[in-house]
Design a protein around this motif. Structure first.
Motif, PDB file in Angstrom:
ATOM      1  N   LEU A 140       0.827  -1.207   0.000  1.00 24.01           N
ATOM      2  CA  LEU A 140       0.000   0.000   0.000  1.00 24.01           C
ATOM      3  C   LEU A 140       0.863   1.260   0.000  1.00 24.01           C
ATOM      4  O   LEU A 140       0.503   2.268  -0.618  1.00 24.01           O
ATOM      5  CB  LEU A 140      -0.944   0.005   1.208  1.00 24.01           C
ATOM      6  N   GLY A 141       1.999   1.228   0.695  1.00 25.97           N
ATOM      7  CA  GLY A 141       2.896   2.377   0.707  1.00 25.97           C
ATOM      8  C   GLY A 141       3.555   2.618  -0.634  1.00 25.97           C
ATOM      9  O   GLY A 141       3.820   3.760  -1.013  1.00 25.97           O
ATOM     10  N   ILE A 142       3.824   1.563  -1.377  1.00 28.88           N
ATOM     11  CA  ILE A 142       4.450   1.710  -2.695  1.00 28.88           C
ATOM     12  C   ILE A 142       3.408   2.114  -3.741  1.00 28.88           C
ATOM     13  O   ILE A 142       3.623   3.042  -4.528  1.00 28.88           O
ATOM     14  CB  ILE A 142       5.160   0.405  -3.105  1.00 28.88           C
ATOM     15  N   ILE A 143       2.276   1.436  -3.757  1.00 30.78           N
ATOM     16  CA  ILE A 143       1.254   1.685  -4.779  1.00 30.78           C
ATOM     17  C   ILE A 143       0.494   2.989  -4.512  1.00 30.78           C
ATOM     18  O   ILE A 143       0.197   3.731  -5.434  1.00 30.78           O
ATOM     19  CB  ILE A 143       0.272   0.497  -4.868  1.00 30.78           C
ATOM     20  N   ARG A 144       0.167   3.252  -3.266  1.00 31.68           N
ATOM     21  CA  ARG A 144      -0.603   4.433  -2.848  1.00 31.68           C
ATOM     22  C   ARG A 144      -1.844   4.610  -3.729  1.00 31.68           C
ATOM     23  O   ARG A 144      -1.910   5.525  -4.553  1.00 31.68           O
ATOM     24  CB  ARG A 144       0.252   5.682  -2.859  1.00 31.68           C
ATOM     25  N   PRO A 145      -2.845   3.724  -3.567  1.00 32.44           N
ATOM     26  CA  PRO A 145      -4.052   3.827  -4.393  1.00 32.44           C
ATOM     27  C   PRO A 145      -4.703   5.207  -4.265  1.00 32.44           C
ATOM     28  O   PRO A 145      -4.830   5.740  -3.151  1.00 32.44           O
ATOM     29  CB  PRO A 145      -4.973   2.744  -3.832  1.00 32.44           C
ATOM     30  N   LEU A 168     -11.735  12.240   9.336  1.00 33.96           N
ATOM     31  CA  LEU A 168     -11.219  12.930  10.519  1.00 33.96           C
ATOM     32  C   LEU A 168      -9.868  13.596  10.233  1.00 33.96           C
ATOM     33  O   LEU A 168      -8.884  13.404  10.934  1.00 33.96           O
ATOM     34  CB  LEU A 168     -11.081  11.974  11.703  1.00 33.96           C
ATOM     35  N   ALA A 169      -9.824  14.378   9.173  1.00 35.48           N
ATOM     36  CA  ALA A 169      -8.666  15.181   8.777  1.00 35.48           C
ATOM     37  C   ALA A 169      -7.430  14.358   8.450  1.00 35.48           C
ATOM     38  O   ALA A 169      -6.320  14.850   8.510  1.00 35.48           O
ATOM     39  CB  ALA A 169      -8.335  16.215   9.854  1.00 35.48           C
ATOM     40  N   LEU A 170      -7.616  13.090   8.099  1.00 32.44           N
ATOM     41  CA  LEU A 170      -6.484  12.243   7.763  1.00 32.44           C
ATOM     42  C   LEU A 170      -6.873  11.372   6.573  1.00 32.44           C
ATOM     43  O   LEU A 170      -8.022  10.943   6.456  1.00 32.44           O
ATOM     44  CB  LEU A 170      -6.129  11.361   8.968  1.00 32.44           C
ATOM     45  N   LYS A 171      -5.918  11.115   5.689  1.00 31.89           N
ATOM     46  CA  LYS A 171      -6.185  10.282   4.525  1.00 31.89           C
ATOM     47  C   LYS A 171      -6.524   8.863   4.972  1.00 31.89           C
ATOM     48  O   LYS A 171      -6.006   8.379   5.980  1.00 31.89           O
ATOM     49  CB  LYS A 171      -4.960  10.249   3.615  1.00 31.89           C
ATOM     50  N   LEU A 172      -7.389   8.206   4.205  1.00 32.77           N
ATOM     51  CA  LEU A 172      -7.770   6.833   4.544  1.00 32.77           C
ATOM     52  C   LEU A 172      -6.564   5.903   4.555  1.00 32.77           C
ATOM     53  O   LEU A 172      -6.493   4.980   5.368  1.00 32.77           O
ATOM     54  CB  LEU A 172      -8.810   6.306   3.557  1.00 32.77           C
ATOM     55  N   LEU A 173      -5.600   6.148   3.684  1.00 35.58           N
ATOM     56  CA  LEU A 173      -4.391   5.329   3.656  1.00 35.58           C
ATOM     57  C   LEU A 173      -3.633   5.426   4.980  1.00 35.58           C
ATOM     58  O   LEU A 173      -3.151   4.422   5.506  1.00 35.58           O
ATOM     59  CB  LEU A 173      -3.497   5.751   2.489  1.00 35.58           C
ATOM     60  N   ILE A 211      -4.660   1.565  24.694  1.00 40.66           N
ATOM     61  CA  ILE A 211      -5.616   2.072  23.706  1.00 40.66           C
ATOM     62  C   ILE A 211      -5.922   3.542  23.969  1.00 40.66           C
ATOM     63  O   ILE A 211      -5.952   4.363  23.048  1.00 40.66           O
ATOM     64  CB  ILE A 211      -6.904   1.229  23.704  1.00 40.66           C
ATOM     65  N   PHE A 212      -6.121   3.903  25.234  1.00 38.25           N
ATOM     66  CA  PHE A 212      -6.392   5.298  25.571  1.00 38.25           C
ATOM     67  C   PHE A 212      -5.216   6.190  25.195  1.00 38.25           C
ATOM     68  O   PHE A 212      -5.406   7.254  24.595  1.00 38.25           O
ATOM     69  CB  PHE A 212      -6.693   5.442  27.070  1.00 38.25           C
ATOM     70  N   LEU A 213      -4.000   5.778  25.528  1.00 42.76           N
ATOM     71  CA  LEU A 213      -2.833   6.607  25.238  1.00 42.76           C
ATOM     72  C   LEU A 213      -2.584   6.741  23.734  1.00 42.76           C
ATOM     73  O   LEU A 213      -2.211   7.818  23.263  1.00 42.76           O
ATOM     74  CB  LEU A 213      -1.597   6.047  25.938  1.00 42.76           C
ATOM     75  N   ILE A 214      -2.799   5.682  22.977  1.00 46.65           N
ATOM     76  CA  ILE A 214      -2.627   5.770  21.520  1.00 46.65           C
ATOM     77  C   ILE A 214      -3.689   6.682  20.918  1.00 46.65           C
ATOM     78  O   ILE A 214      -3.381   7.533  20.066  1.00 46.65           O
ATOM     79  CB  ILE A 214      -2.662   4.367  20.883  1.00 46.65           C
ATOM     80  N   ALA A 215      -4.939   6.538  21.352  1.00 44.25           N
ATOM     81  CA  ALA A 215      -6.007   7.410  20.842  1.00 44.25           C
ATOM     82  C   ALA A 215      -5.727   8.872  21.206  1.00 44.25           C
ATOM     83  O   ALA A 215      -5.901   9.772  20.374  1.00 44.25           O
ATOM     84  CB  ALA A 215      -7.360   6.969  21.409  1.00 44.25           C
ATOM     85  N   TYR A 216      -5.262   9.117  22.413  1.00 40.02           N
ATOM     86  CA  TYR A 216      -4.925  10.464  22.861  1.00 40.02           C
ATOM     87  C   TYR A 216      -3.797  11.044  22.010  1.00 40.02           C
ATOM     88  O   TYR A 216      -3.859  12.197  21.571  1.00 40.02           O
ATOM     89  CB  TYR A 216      -4.535  10.408  24.338  1.00 40.02           C
ATOM     90  N   LEU A 217      -2.773  10.241  21.740  1.00 36.92           N
ATOM     91  CA  LEU A 217      -1.661  10.688  20.913  1.00 36.92           C
ATOM     92  C   LEU A 217      -2.112  11.010  19.496  1.00 36.92           C
ATOM     93  O   LEU A 217      -1.724  12.044  18.935  1.00 36.92           O
ATOM     94  CB  LEU A 217      -0.561   9.622  20.884  1.00 36.92           C
ATOM     95  N   VAL A 218      -2.947  10.171  18.903  1.00 34.66           N
ATOM     96  CA  VAL A 218      -3.424  10.411  17.542  1.00 34.66           C
ATOM     97  C   VAL A 218      -4.237  11.703  17.490  1.00 34.66           C
ATOM     98  O   VAL A 218      -4.055  12.525  16.584  1.00 34.66           O
ATOM     99  CB  VAL A 218      -4.251   9.205  17.028  1.00 34.66           C
ATOM    100  N   VAL A 219      -5.120  11.921  18.457  1.00 30.63           N
ATOM    101  CA  VAL A 219      -5.926  13.143  18.476  1.00 30.63           C
ATOM    102  C   VAL A 219      -5.030  14.368  18.619  1.00 30.63           C
ATOM    103  O   VAL A 219      -5.196  15.364  17.899  1.00 30.63           O
ATOM    104  CB  VAL A 219      -6.979  13.081  19.604  1.00 30.63           C
ATOM    105  N   LEU A 220      -4.075  14.325  19.532  1.00 31.18           N
ATOM    106  CA  LEU A 220      -3.169  15.462  19.698  1.00 31.18           C
ATOM    107  C   LEU A 220      -2.362  15.730  18.438  1.00 31.18           C
ATOM    108  O   LEU A 220      -2.186  16.888  18.037  1.00 31.18           O
ATOM    109  CB  LEU A 220      -2.221  15.225  20.873  1.00 31.18           C
ATOM    110  N   LEU A 221      -1.857  14.686  17.803  1.00 30.00           N
ATOM    111  CA  LEU A 221      -1.080  14.875  16.581  1.00 30.00           C
ATOM    112  C   LEU A 221      -1.940  15.461  15.456  1.00 30.00           C
ATOM    113  O   LEU A 221      -1.474  16.316  14.703  1.00 30.00           O
ATOM    114  CB  LEU A 221      -0.462  13.555  16.129  1.00 30.00           C
ATOM    115  N   LEU A 222      -3.188  15.020  15.351  1.00 34.55           N
ATOM    116  CA  LEU A 222      -4.062  15.567  14.326  1.00 34.55           C
ATOM    117  C   LEU A 222      -4.381  17.034  14.589  1.00 34.55           C
ATOM    118  O   LEU A 222      -4.361  17.861  13.671  1.00 34.55           O
ATOM    119  CB  LEU A 222      -5.359  14.757  14.242  1.00 34.55           C
TER     120      LEU A 222
END
Length: 129
Positions: free
Chosen positions: A42-47, A56-61, A99-110
């Motif tokens: 998927l990283g090489i082809i990038r459909p 949510l402000a991020l590409k589906l890929l 799970i909480f910390l990963i979700a928190y990190l993703v939201v902050l990064l976005l």
């Protein structure tokens, strides 16, 4: 006294069963390799349909990469670190906290990434990189 600890030889809640620990390790290796190969392809082809659509402000890929990476991390913890053999309270405390910390990190990064993008595209600082 040494106690013989017998490892569970089934994965995915008994959907796949193995005859020995060695065959189970190879099976888990193949599963994790398949997920990694999917990520690389998927990283090489990038459909284009995955790159052009946003959620949510991020590409589906990018969401696919995040989900597959979390799956691999969870599965490695579950199987190779023997989390499946622990008490349910310990499993829940480790998994839900992670799970909480990963979700928190993703939201902050976005949020922060969107702010920085807006500053560079609309602000006084040039978007020169």
């Amino acid at each position: 006294m040494a106690h013989e600890h017998e490892h569970k030889l089934a994965i995915f809640r008994g959907a796949l069963k193995f005859k020995s620990n060695v065959s189970k390790i190879w099976g888990v290796f193949i599963i994790l390799s398949i997920v990694t190969i999917i990520e690389v392809v998927l990283g090489i082809i990038r459909p284009t349909f995955l790159v052009e659509q946003h959620f949510l402000a991020l590409k589906l890929l990018n969401w696919i990469f995040i989900i597959l990476t979390i799956f691999k991390a969870y599965y490695i913890t579950w199987d190779f670190m023997h989390m499946r053999d622990e008490a349910s309270g310990l499993r829940r405390s480790v998994i839900w906290t992670t799970i909480f910390l990963i979700a928190y990190l993703v939201v902050l990064l976005l949020i922060e990434g969107d702010y920085i993008f807006e500053v560079y595209s609309d602000g006084f600082i040039k978007f020169n990189f």
